[in-house]
Design a protein around this motif. Structure first.
Motif, mmCIF file in Angstrom:
data_model
loop_
_atom_site.group_PDB
_atom_site.id
_atom_site.type_symbol
_atom_site.label_atom_id
_atom_site.label_comp_id
_atom_site.label_asym_id
_atom_site.label_seq_id
_atom_site.Cartn_x
_atom_site.Cartn_y
_atom_site.Cartn_z
ATOM 1 N N ASP A 69 -41.678 -18.613 37.219
ATOM 2 C CA ASP A 69 -40.902 -17.376 37.314
ATOM 3 C C ASP A 69 -39.603 -17.442 36.524
ATOM 4 O O ASP A 69 -39.010 -18.507 36.377
ATOM 5 N N CYS A 70 -39.130 -16.260 36.106
ATOM 6 C CA CYS A 70 -37.755 -16.182 35.605
ATOM 7 C C CYS A 70 -36.819 -16.507 36.763
ATOM 8 O O CYS A 70 -35.958 -17.365 36.651
ATOM 9 N N ALA A 71 -37.025 -15.797 37.868
ATOM 10 C CA ALA A 71 -36.228 -16.034 39.070
ATOM 11 C C ALA A 71 -37.170 -16.157 40.250
ATOM 12 O O ALA A 71 -37.857 -15.190 40.601
ATOM 13 N N ALA A 115 -31.125 -19.469 40.415
ATOM 14 C CA ALA A 115 -29.831 -18.931 39.953
ATOM 15 C C ALA A 115 -29.984 -18.303 38.575
ATOM 16 O O ALA A 115 -30.628 -18.870 37.698
ATOM 17 N N LYS A 116 -29.409 -17.131 38.372
ATOM 18 C CA LYS A 116 -29.539 -16.430 37.100
ATOM 19 C C LYS A 116 -28.186 -16.159 36.441
ATOM 20 O O LYS A 116 -27.266 -15.657 37.093
ATOM 21 N N PRO A 117 -28.073 -16.465 35.140
ATOM 22 C CA PRO A 117 -26.887 -16.039 34.397
ATOM 23 C C PRO A 117 -27.031 -14.538 34.113
ATOM 24 O O PRO A 117 -28.132 -14.052 33.939
ATOM 25 N N HIS A 232 -35.430 -26.545 36.504
ATOM 26 C CA HIS A 232 -34.791 -25.227 36.607
ATOM 27 C C HIS A 232 -33.509 -25.223 35.787
ATOM 28 O O HIS A 232 -33.041 -26.279 35.333
ATOM 29 N N GLU A 233 -32.950 -24.035 35.606
ATOM 30 C CA GLU A 233 -31.676 -23.956 34.892
ATOM 31 C C GLU A 233 -30.577 -24.530 35.786
ATOM 32 O O GLU A 233 -30.380 -24.079 36.917
ATOM 33 N N GLY A 234 -29.882 -25.521 35.288
ATOM 34 C CA GLY A 234 -28.764 -26.132 36.029
ATOM 35 C C GLY A 234 -27.545 -25.250 35.836
ATOM 36 O O GLY A 234 -26.825 -25.378 34.850
ATOM 37 N N GLN A 261 -33.385 -30.523 34.432
ATOM 38 C CA GLN A 261 -32.575 -29.304 34.431
ATOM 39 C C GLN A 261 -32.279 -28.955 32.981
ATOM 40 O O GLN A 261 -32.175 -29.830 32.140
ATOM 41 N N TRP A 262 -32.155 -27.655 32.719
ATOM 42 C CA TRP A 262 -31.692 -27.273 31.394
ATOM 43 C C TRP A 262 -30.410 -26.454 31.502
ATOM 44 O O TRP A 262 -30.134 -25.838 32.525
ATOM 45 N N ILE A 263 -29.640 -26.519 30.417
ATOM 46 C CA ILE A 263 -28.409 -25.736 30.323
ATOM 47 C C ILE A 263 -28.759 -24.478 29.546
ATOM 48 O O ILE A 263 -29.385 -24.553 28.477
ATOM 49 N N GLY A 264 -28.391 -23.324 30.071
ATOM 50 C CA GLY A 264 -28.789 -22.055 29.456
ATOM 51 C C GLY A 264 -27.981 -21.740 28.203
ATOM 52 O O GLY A 264 -26.939 -22.348 27.932
ATOM 53 N N GLU A 265 -28.483 -20.771 27.464
ATOM 54 C CA GLU A 265 -27.837 -20.324 26.230
ATOM 55 C C GLU A 265 -26.389 -19.861 26.483
ATOM 56 O O GLU A 265 -25.533 -20.005 25.636
ATOM 57 N N ARG A 266 -26.145 -19.336 27.701
ATOM 58 C CA ARG A 266 -24.814 -18.781 27.971
ATOM 59 C C ARG A 266 -23.805 -19.770 28.530
ATOM 60 O O ARG A 266 -22.646 -19.434 28.714
ATOM 61 N N THR A 267 -24.243 -20.981 28.847
ATOM 62 C CA THR A 267 -23.312 -21.933 29.471
ATOM 63 C C THR A 267 -23.298 -23.270 28.727
ATOM 64 O O THR A 267 -22.934 -24.293 29.293
ATOM 65 N N THR A 318 -35.780 -23.881 21.978
ATOM 66 C CA THR A 318 -35.304 -22.826 21.077
ATOM 67 C C THR A 318 -35.853 -21.476 21.520
ATOM 68 O O THR A 318 -37.020 -21.360 21.915
ATOM 69 N N ARG A 319 -35.002 -20.453 21.477
ATOM 70 C CA ARG A 319 -35.406 -19.089 21.884
ATOM 71 C C ARG A 319 -34.733 -18.145 20.905
ATOM 72 O O ARG A 319 -33.712 -17.538 21.161
ATOM 73 N N MET A 320 -35.396 -18.055 19.739
ATOM 74 C CA MET A 320 -34.779 -17.404 18.593
ATOM 75 C C MET A 320 -35.137 -15.927 18.487
ATOM 76 O O MET A 320 -34.397 -15.145 17.899
ATOM 77 N N MET A 350 -39.956 -16.356 24.977
ATOM 78 C CA MET A 350 -39.713 -15.206 25.856
ATOM 79 C C MET A 350 -38.323 -14.601 25.644
ATOM 80 O O MET A 350 -38.181 -13.391 25.470
ATOM 81 N N HIS A 351 -37.300 -15.444 25.690
ATOM 82 C CA HIS A 351 -35.937 -14.902 25.856
ATOM 83 C C HIS A 351 -35.325 -14.294 24.611
ATOM 84 O O HIS A 351 -34.302 -13.622 24.705
ATOM 85 N N GLY A 352 -35.940 -14.512 23.439
ATOM 86 C CA GLY A 352 -35.438 -13.843 22.240
ATOM 87 C C GLY A 352 -36.178 -12.544 21.968
ATOM 88 O O GLY A 352 -35.938 -11.888 20.949
ATOM 89 N N CYS A 422 -36.135 -10.175 37.698
ATOM 90 C CA CYS A 422 -35.274 -10.469 36.547
ATOM 91 C C CYS A 422 -36.095 -10.222 35.285
ATOM 92 O O CYS A 422 -36.405 -9.072 34.986
ATOM 93 N N ASP A 423 -36.468 -11.259 34.544
ATOM 94 C CA ASP A 423 -37.196 -11.028 33.293
ATOM 95 C C ASP A 423 -38.697 -10.888 33.528
ATOM 96 O O ASP A 423 -39.245 -11.447 34.471
ATOM 97 N N PRO A 424 -39.376 -10.162 32.614
ATOM 98 C CA PRO A 424 -40.830 -9.963 32.725
ATOM 99 C C PRO A 424 -41.610 -11.241 32.422
ATOM 100 O O PRO A 424 -41.281 -11.981 31.499
HETATM 101 C C1 PEP Z 1 -33.869 -18.132 31.469
HETATM 102 O O1 PEP Z 1 -34.479 -19.150 31.097
HETATM 103 O O2 PEP Z 1 -34.263 -17.400 32.392
HETATM 104 C C2 PEP Z 1 -32.650 -17.738 30.705
HETATM 105 C C3 PEP Z 1 -31.705 -16.987 31.229
HETATM 106 O O3 PEP Z 1 -32.680 -18.208 29.450
HETATM 107 P P1 PEP Z 1 -31.562 -18.260 28.294
HETATM 108 O O4 PEP Z 1 -30.502 -19.206 28.783
HETATM 109 O O5 PEP Z 1 -32.354 -18.812 27.153
HETATM 110 O O6 PEP Z 1 -31.085 -16.866 28.066
#
Ligand code: PEP
Ligand code: MN
Length: 444
Positions: A69-71, A115-117, A232-234, A261-267, A318-320, A350-352, A422-424
């Motif tokens: 899931d996205c969330a 958790a969602k950014p 999950h996204e840390g 854990q992964w660090i998101g594009e926004r953090t 990568t999410r270009m 997905m995210h690009g 959240c995302d599809p």
């Molecule tokens: C996500 O993986 O749901 C996400 C928000 O990704 P990104 O950090 O790539 O925007």
């Protein structure tokens, strides 16, 4: 590497993004101490094994499949939904393993992906503005003042929901359900469709091969159990930090909320709190890289998060976007290759590729997802690096959230079963279709 947890806390002095504002900080501190006393969700030894598996993928000898899931939601942690997601990942893994003749490392965006950014701290509907929904670990989805208030008790609910989800995943993958000899049964219960039919053909071939080997006297005890990791996204430090522990065997520091854990594009700012915190833990770490990532940033992230160049430690996801990957990815691959580093490269197609329909649905076109995956393989082939994995938002259910695929979900159909908060996500059939496509790319 600091040996005490205090030394790990330099992140607290740095700018931090995407954290909620709790009305009562004392209540958060109380929950943090409760979380600190609860058992770890994963064992450090498993985390080390995963790092070794990811090292194989980085070196071109295995492939990573991450999906879920996205969330996640609390109410979505049911036996049926968990089983369908696990089955979908196992089916995709079979398609990939068979096609590529390569071990597939299986990982759920599960048991902690709460958790969602958000792009804005607030959401406005009509003339009402409320805090944005940040995932059920923070607040509720309902658009009311009470529901959108950040509630620290949700941290505990997320922990317990993760524990029960992980328990069922472990039962399925260790207790015989995921036995490769069950390869047909994973297809049952899903609506008949072209992808399932194609899968059935493949399952038949695998069955014949196993029966042949069994007749020859081979021992298949190894097929009974499957390694399945969680990631999950840390993001939410009020959750991640209390679940950070010193491993009694080695004295090293692990985040025990999940294996990865992964660090998101926004953090992922180099001087931000998240990168600092994750630089100190032993888990394998991912970093999302969007289309504007500079080569300097990628190299600096390697220096900060993987100074020892430890195999399997760092994954770049990568999410270009389908339209940008062919020009944005190759320079990054070139620069990282020239530096001598060998991170694992994974595509998140997905995210690009998000769009919003005129009727207001957040969606993605299956064709764009496929196109980004193709672009990912093309870029790696051109540079001579290994395309080591795929990261997708999917569900095992027959939702209608992404456009296209062989069922040709169109804009009007989206409304029939759109369940993501959240995302599809790709539905079960779109996920299998994508796995066949990736297997073909891996075979090239
Ligand atoms: C996500 O993986 O749901 C996400 C928000 O990704 P990104 O950090 O790539 O925007
Ligand atoms: Mn998402």
């Amino acid at each position: 590497m600091p040996r005490t947890l205090d030394a790990l806390d330099a992140w607290k002095t740095l700018p931090i993004k995407q954290q909620p504002e709790y009305p009562d900080p004392a209540a958060v501190a109380e929950v943090a101490s409760e979380l600190t006393a609860l058992p770890p969700l994963v064992f450090a030894g498993e985390v080390d094994t995963l790092r070794a598996r990811l090292a194989e993928a980085a070196a071109g000898r295995a492939f990573l499949l991450q999906g879920g899931d996205c969330a996640e939601t609390f109410s979505g942690a049911t036996a049926d939904k968990i089983r369908n997601r696990v089955k979908t990942v196992l089916q995709m893994a079979v398609v990939l393993t068979y096609g590529a003749s390569m071990p597939v490392v299986k990982m759920g965006r599960m048991a902690g992906q709460f958790a969602k950014p958000r792009s804005s701290d607030v959401e406005t509907r009509g003339d009402v503005t409320l805090p944005a929904f940040r995932g059920e670990i923070v607040n509720g989805y309902d658009f009311t003042t009470a529901s959108r208030q950040a509630d620290p008790q949700r941290l505990l609910q997320a922990y317990h929901t993760s524990a029960s989800t992980l328990n069922l995943i472990r039962a399925f993958t260790q207790g015989g359900f995921a036995d490769l000899r069950e390869v047909h049964s994973w297809n049952k219960g899903f609506a008949e469709n072209p992808a399932n039919k194609r899968y059935e053909g493949l399952a038949h071939e695998i069955d014949r091969a196993i029966k042949f080997m069994e007749a020859c006297g081979a021992d298949f005890e190894e097929l009974r159990r499957v390694e399945f990791y969680t990631g999950h996204e840390g993001l939410l430090m009020d959750y991640e930090r209390p679940l950070t522990r010193i491993d009694s065997r080695t004295g090293e520091i692990y985040n025990t909320s999940s294996h990865f854990q992964w660090i998101g594009e926004r953090t992922r700012e180099l001087d931000g709190a998240h990168v600092e915190y994750f630089s100190h833990i032993r888990n394998p770490i991912g970093v999302k890289l969007g289309p504007t990532t500079s080569t300097d940033t990628a190299l600096a992230l390697i220096d900060k998060l993987d100074p020892e160049r430890e195999p399997g430690r760092l994954t770049f996801i990568t999410r270009m976007g389908a339209g940008r990957i062919r020009e944005a990815l190759p320079p990054l691959l070139e620069a990282v290759k020239a530096s001598g580093a060998q991170p694992l490269w994974v595509t998140d197609p997905m995210h690009g590729n998000g769009i919003t329909t005129p009727t207001g649905y957040k969606t993605r076109r299956f064709d764009d997802v496929v196109d980004e995956v193709r672009g990912f393989f093309e870029a790696h082939r051109a540079v001579g690096t290994f395309p080591g994995g795929i990261h997708v938002e999917l569900t095992g259910d027959d939702v209608t959230e992404c456009l296209g695929g062989s069922e040709q979900i169109d804009e009007a159909t989206l409304a029939t079963r759109y369940e993501s908060l959240c995302d599809p996500r790709l539905n079960h059939m779109q996920s299998l279709e994508l796995a066949f496509l990736v297997a073909e790319e891996l075979e090239k």
